[in-house]
Every structure is written in C-alpha cells, then in structure tokens.
Design a protein around this motif. Sequence first.
Motif, PDB file in Angstrom:
ATOM      1  N   THR A 104     -15.903   3.593   9.996  1.00 10.73           N
ATOM      2  CA  THR A 104     -15.430   4.969  10.110  1.00 10.73           C
ATOM      3  C   THR A 104     -14.527   5.264   8.996  1.00 10.73           C
ATOM      4  OG1 THR A 104     -16.006   4.881  12.482  1.00 10.73           O
ATOM      5  CG2 THR A 104     -14.865   6.693  11.677  1.00 10.73           C
ATOM      6  N   ALA A 105     -13.697   4.579   8.794  1.00  9.26           N
ATOM      7  CA  ALA A 105     -12.484   4.755   7.896  1.00  9.26           C
ATOM      8  C   ALA A 105     -13.037   4.894   6.539  1.00  9.26           C
ATOM      9  CB  ALA A 105     -11.301   3.702   7.875  1.00  9.26           C
ATOM     10  N   LEU A 106     -13.949   3.798   6.177  1.00  8.58           N
ATOM     11  CA  LEU A 106     -14.747   3.826   4.729  1.00  8.58           C
ATOM     12  C   LEU A 106     -15.334   5.332   4.773  1.00  8.58           C
ATOM     13  CD1 LEU A 106     -16.025   0.342   4.331  1.00  8.58           C
ATOM     14  CD2 LEU A 106     -14.077   1.408   3.306  1.00  8.58           C
ATOM     15  N   HIS A 107     -16.117   5.657   5.609  1.00  3.86           N
ATOM     16  CA  HIS A 107     -16.871   7.061   5.647  1.00  3.86           C
ATOM     17  C   HIS A 107     -16.119   8.301   5.467  1.00  3.86           C
ATOM     18  CE1 HIS A 107     -20.123   9.602   6.702  1.00  3.86           C
ATOM     19  NE2 HIS A 107     -19.337  10.404   7.595  1.00  3.86           N
ATOM     20  N   LEU A 108     -14.739   8.156   6.274  1.00  2.00           N
ATOM     21  CA  LEU A 108     -13.908   9.403   6.083  1.00  2.00           C
ATOM     22  C   LEU A 108     -12.990   9.366   4.925  1.00  2.00           C
ATOM     23  CD1 LEU A 108     -12.573   9.457   9.860  1.00  2.00           C
ATOM     24  CD2 LEU A 108     -14.242  11.089   8.796  1.00  2.00           C
ATOM     25  N   SER A 109     -12.682   8.353   4.367  1.00  2.00           N
ATOM     26  CA  SER A 109     -11.977   8.092   3.196  1.00  2.00           C
ATOM     27  C   SER A 109     -12.430   8.856   1.848  1.00  2.00           C
ATOM     28  CB  SER A 109     -11.499   6.763   2.840  1.00  2.00           C
ATOM     29  OG  SER A 109     -10.528   6.677   1.820  1.00  2.00           O
ATOM     30  N   THR A 110     -11.705   9.480   1.210  1.00  2.00           N
ATOM     31  CA  THR A 110     -12.274  10.111  -0.271  1.00  2.00           C
ATOM     32  C   THR A 110     -12.090   8.683  -1.383  1.00  2.00           C
ATOM     33  OG1 THR A 110      -9.829  10.848  -0.596  1.00  2.00           O
ATOM     34  CG2 THR A 110     -11.649  12.435   0.532  1.00  2.00           C
ATOM     35  N   SER A 111     -11.390   7.963  -0.840  1.00  2.00           N
ATOM     36  CA  SER A 111     -11.099   6.699  -1.866  1.00  2.00           C
ATOM     37  C   SER A 111     -11.105   5.505  -1.119  1.00  2.00           C
ATOM     38  CB  SER A 111      -9.764   6.848  -2.590  1.00  2.00           C
ATOM     39  OG  SER A 111      -9.496   5.860  -3.419  1.00  2.00           O
ATOM     40  N   THR A 112     -12.126   4.514  -1.385  1.00  2.00           N
ATOM     41  CA  THR A 112     -12.228   3.127  -0.799  1.00  2.00           C
ATOM     42  C   THR A 112     -11.104   2.336  -1.327  1.00  2.00           C
ATOM     43  OG1 THR A 112     -14.647   3.313  -0.816  1.00  2.00           O
ATOM     44  CG2 THR A 112     -13.815   1.244  -0.507  1.00  2.00           C
ATOM     45  N   ALA A 113     -10.599   2.420  -2.645  1.00  2.90           N
ATOM     46  CA  ALA A 113      -9.538   1.728  -3.000  1.00  2.90           C
ATOM     47  C   ALA A 113      -8.280   1.991  -2.433  1.00  2.90           C
ATOM     48  CB  ALA A 113      -9.464   1.935  -4.518  1.00  2.90           C
ATOM     49  N   ALA A 114      -8.013   3.236  -1.881  1.00  3.87           N
ATOM     50  CA  ALA A 114      -6.902   3.737  -1.299  1.00  3.87           C
ATOM     51  C   ALA A 114      -6.724   3.069   0.005  1.00  3.87           C
ATOM     52  CB  ALA A 114      -6.811   5.167  -1.286  1.00  3.87           C
ATOM     53  N   ILE A 115      -7.603   2.895   0.893  1.00  2.00           N
ATOM     54  CA  ILE A 115      -7.609   2.107   2.105  1.00  2.00           C
ATOM     55  C   ILE A 115      -7.800   0.864   1.966  1.00  2.00           C
ATOM     56  CG2 ILE A 115      -8.078   4.195   3.448  1.00  2.00           C
ATOM     57  CD1 ILE A 115     -10.732   3.071   3.981  1.00  2.00           C
ATOM     58  N   GLY A 116      -8.845   0.297   0.888  1.00  3.65           N
ATOM     59  CA  GLY A 116      -9.225  -0.907   0.765  1.00  3.65           C
ATOM     60  C   GLY A 116      -7.886  -1.809   0.422  1.00  3.65           C
ATOM     61  N   ASN A 117      -6.975  -1.482  -0.490  1.00  8.41           N
ATOM     62  CA  ASN A 117      -5.593  -2.087  -0.698  1.00  8.41           C
ATOM     63  C   ASN A 117      -4.672  -2.492   0.540  1.00  8.41           C
ATOM     64  OD1 ASN A 117      -6.310  -2.526  -3.165  1.00  8.41           O
ATOM     65  ND2 ASN A 117      -5.230  -0.583  -3.855  1.00  8.41           N
ATOM     66  N   LEU A 118      -4.786  -1.597   1.561  1.00 12.57           N
ATOM     67  CA  LEU A 118      -4.230  -1.903   2.918  1.00 12.57           C
ATOM     68  C   LEU A 118      -4.442  -3.025   3.610  1.00 12.57           C
ATOM     69  CD1 LEU A 118      -3.694   1.961   4.083  1.00 12.57           C
ATOM     70  CD2 LEU A 118      -2.096   0.651   3.026  1.00 12.57           C
ATOM     71  N   MET A 119      -5.757  -3.406   3.485  1.00 11.20           N
ATOM     72  CA  MET A 119      -6.307  -4.573   4.140  1.00 11.20           C
ATOM     73  C   MET A 119      -5.602  -5.844   3.625  1.00 11.20           C
ATOM     74  SD  MET A 119      -8.536  -4.602   6.445  1.00 11.20           S
ATOM     75  CE  MET A 119      -9.146  -3.032   7.431  1.00 11.20           C
ATOM     76  N   TYR A 120      -5.114  -5.936   2.350  1.00 18.82           N
ATOM     77  CA  TYR A 120      -4.506  -6.995   1.875  1.00 18.82           C
ATOM     78  C   TYR A 120      -3.213  -7.390   2.543  1.00 18.82           C
ATOM     79  CZ  TYR A 120      -7.778  -6.831  -2.005  1.00 18.82           C
ATOM     80  OH  TYR A 120      -8.768  -6.731  -2.672  1.00 18.82           O
ATOM     81  N   LEU A 121      -2.587  -6.336   3.531  1.00 22.14           N
ATOM     82  CA  LEU A 121      -1.698  -6.579   4.375  1.00 22.14           C
ATOM     83  C   LEU A 121      -1.729  -7.755   5.597  1.00 22.14           C
ATOM     84  CD1 LEU A 121       0.067  -3.033   4.607  1.00 22.14           C
ATOM     85  CD2 LEU A 121       0.953  -4.829   3.281  1.00 22.14           C
ATOM     86  N   THR A 122      -3.174  -7.640   5.959  1.00 21.72           N
ATOM     87  CA  THR A 122      -3.575  -8.406   6.921  1.00 21.72           C
ATOM     88  C   THR A 122      -3.084  -9.908   7.008  1.00 21.72           C
ATOM     89  OG1 THR A 122      -5.620  -6.902   7.102  1.00 21.72           O
ATOM     90  CG2 THR A 122      -5.620  -8.938   8.514  1.00 21.72           C
ATOM     91  N   PRO A 123      -3.362 -10.349   6.117  1.00 18.66           N
ATOM     92  CA  PRO A 123      -2.935 -12.036   6.107  1.00 18.66           C
ATOM     93  C   PRO A 123      -1.394 -12.144   6.445  1.00 18.66           C
ATOM     94  CG  PRO A 123      -3.722 -11.512   3.858  1.00 18.66           C
ATOM     95  CD  PRO A 123      -3.936 -10.362   4.887  1.00 18.66           C
ATOM     96  N   PHE A 124      -0.468 -11.428   5.690  1.00 24.71           N
ATOM     97  CA  PHE A 124       0.989 -11.567   6.087  1.00 24.71           C
ATOM     98  C   PHE A 124       1.448 -11.056   7.023  1.00 24.71           C
ATOM     99  CE2 PHE A 124       0.034 -10.904   1.333  1.00 24.71           C
ATOM    100  CZ  PHE A 124       0.545 -11.984   0.944  1.00 24.71           C
ATOM    101  N   LEU A 125       0.777 -10.101   7.826  1.00 20.76           N
ATOM    102  CA  LEU A 125       1.041  -9.666   9.103  1.00 20.76           C
ATOM    103  C   LEU A 125       0.694 -10.855  10.238  1.00 20.76           C
ATOM    104  CD1 LEU A 125       0.285  -5.953   9.110  1.00 20.76           C
ATOM    105  CD2 LEU A 125       2.454  -6.883   9.030  1.00 20.76           C
ATOM    106  N   SER A 126      -0.528 -11.401   9.807  1.00 19.32           N
ATOM    107  CA  SER A 126      -1.000 -12.431  10.485  1.00 19.32           C
ATOM    108  C   SER A 126      -0.025 -13.638  10.752  1.00 19.32           C
ATOM    109  CB  SER A 126      -2.319 -12.856   9.995  1.00 19.32           C
ATOM    110  OG  SER A 126      -3.193 -12.084  10.322  1.00 19.32           O
ATOM    111  N   LEU A 127       0.842 -13.825   9.811  1.00 20.01           N
ATOM    112  CA  LEU A 127       1.803 -14.842   9.624  1.00 20.01           C
ATOM    113  C   LEU A 127       2.861 -14.427  10.605  1.00 20.01           C
ATOM    114  CD1 LEU A 127       1.989 -15.966   6.019  1.00 20.01           C
ATOM    115  CD2 LEU A 127       0.720 -17.300   7.899  1.00 20.01           C
ATOM    116  N   VAL A 128       3.275 -13.436  10.710  1.00 19.26           N
ATOM    117  CA  VAL A 128       4.265 -12.732  11.413  1.00 19.26           C
ATOM    118  C   VAL A 128       3.719 -12.983  12.852  1.00 19.26           C
ATOM    119  CG1 VAL A 128       5.685 -10.733  11.890  1.00 19.26           C
ATOM    120  CG2 VAL A 128       5.050 -11.025   9.544  1.00 19.26           C
ATOM    121  N   CYS A 129       2.438 -12.363  13.234  1.00 19.46           N
ATOM    122  CA  CYS A 129       2.252 -12.584  14.616  1.00 19.46           C
ATOM    123  C   CYS A 129       2.189 -13.997  15.053  1.00 19.46           C
ATOM    124  CB  CYS A 129       0.917 -11.854  14.696  1.00 19.46           C
ATOM    125  SG  CYS A 129      -0.086 -11.450  16.376  1.00 19.46           S
ATOM    126  N   LEU A 130       1.720 -14.879  14.080  1.00 15.75           N
ATOM    127  CA  LEU A 130       1.573 -16.114  14.492  1.00 15.75           C
ATOM    128  C   LEU A 130       2.763 -16.984  14.736  1.00 15.75           C
ATOM    129  CD1 LEU A 130      -1.139 -17.612  12.082  1.00 15.75           C
ATOM    130  CD2 LEU A 130      -1.549 -17.891  14.467  1.00 15.75           C
TER     131      LEU A 130
END
Length: 313
Positions: free
Chosen positions: A235-261
């Motif tokens: 849904t986010a991909l469908h709503l966004s005017t720029s895939t790159a703008a939201i796609g880059n935010l996904m690269y935060l996931t592994p680092f936040l995963s380390l914090v969560c672990l």
Amino acid sequence: MAPQTQAYLLTALSVFFWSTAASAFKLALRVASPLQILLYATTLSFLALLAIVLAQGTINQLRTASRNSVARATVLGILNPFLYYLLLFQAYALLPGQIAMALNYGWPLVLTLLSVPLLKQHLTRWQVGSLAISFSGAVLIATQGKMFDIGNLSRQGILLAVVSTVIWALFWLLSAQDRLDPLLKLLISFGSGLICTLLYCWTTGTLLWPDAIAWAPLIYIALFEMSLTFILWLTALHLSTSTAAIGNLMYLTPFLSLVCLHLVIDEQIHPATIGGLVLIIGSLLYQAHSCRQTKKNPQHPKTHGGDKRKSND
C-alpha cells in the motif's frame, strides 16, 4: 492526510514490524520447533490473507486470472513460504539472531547475481564492486571479524541462512514476472506453501500441536512478518510518489533489528555484525544510486550494458 504522508507512515510501520521479526523468531523458538512455527504461522497467515481478500472482494479476480498466472503463483508457494521459512527458522534455531538476520539481508545482492543467468542482464563494474563489498560484509558477519574462521558458530546454520537468502531472491525475481494482483499472488502462494508444509509434517511425523505459550509469538509472526506487513508495504508503494523515497527507509530495518535483539532477547551485538551490515547496506545504497544515475544518463562513460540495466533497480 496527503498520500505521500500516508506512504511514509505505512513504511514506518513496515520497518517497525520487520525490525521485530528476528526477535519474534528467537522467542518462538524457545517454546516451539522450527516446523511448528512454519506450520501454524503459515496457516494463520493464509487465513489472514484470505479474510482480507474476501473483505476487499478481489477474490472474484481469480475467475478471470490466466491459468499460467495461477500455476506460477502455486509453484512459487513451494519457494515461499515453504522452503524459505523452513530453512530460515532452522537457521535461527542454530545461530544467534543477529547473524541469521544480517546474512538474510544480503538477498538484494543475490537478486542481482541471479538476474544475470535468468534475465540475461549484464553486470557493470560498479555492480561487481558492490557485490564484492557485500560479500566481504557477509564474511565479516559470519566469522565475527575473524574472516577465515567461523569459530563455534554452526556451519549448517550459516549454510541454511545463505540458501534461504537465495530462495528469497529467486522467489521475488520470478514473482515480478507476473501481472497477477500481488495480494492474490500471496494468497495462492501461501495456500500452496501450507499444503506443502502439511504434507512435509505428516510424512516426517512432526504434525504436533504447539503449547499454549507458543501461540502469542506464532500469531505475531503470522501477522507482522508473513502477511499484514506485506500489505502495509504494498500500500505504501502504491501511495508514494517516489519508490526510492520510501525504499531507502527500509535500510533502517536490520539496524533496528539489532537494537530489538539486544533489548528483547538480550543478545550482545558483536561489532563485526554492525560493520558487516554497514558494508552490505552501503553497497546496496550505492548500487541503487548508480542504477538511478544510469537511467538519467544512459550514455554516461562509466556505465555499460545499455538498456538491459534498467530493470536492475
């Protein structure tokens, strides 16, 4: 709320939920076997997807969908969720969560490698360099900085994590070649994967009911790793005017995963894991940037491969 704002909000939720997946896996493995997690999380995911498709009224699109599309989605279900999560949960059972998670985030680079034989694409020297950096990061993570010695880590676990990454990349590469509605495609794949899982558990005598304490992590994995979060992301991909703008935010996931672990599982995060992730994510960001630059200026003297590169993004 503006569509782009909604896209950022949904992306933030997706990042949050996927950041907790590794911790949820480790918690579930304390009270259930990898096969139990696979079976019951897949079942719950399929039911959740079915409920959403029925609520949206898109189930009728299956009547007009081509047989090839339905057949492809059915076969893809063998890859994901069946084989992918079968190997991934076992890898998490054998490895520290940080290592299994970090190795799994190398799948975009595997995707790039697989596009060469499957899509007949050509790698530029920049992509080759990016792959080399990512590979160094993966080795750094797997050996915890020793580079040539994995120490007491499970070799089987590392192999399973790497193979699951290949399966995940192959699934998305093949899935992208079909125009069937993404949600229907997921529903068919999870239905197929559930059948494969049931047959596997039945033939191996592992069709066991989980303890009551296991249901909380199982439900969480089913909803927020396997099914609903994919819908948030689509849904986010469908709503966004720029895939790159939201796609880059996904690269935060592994680092936040380390914090969560660290906070939830109490894993002590090894500096090599952070360093390896920096190399992998940095190379992915660089590759994405170089691909966008190629699209803007295909005649740039530092690019090679012509128009075939355009589908690498």
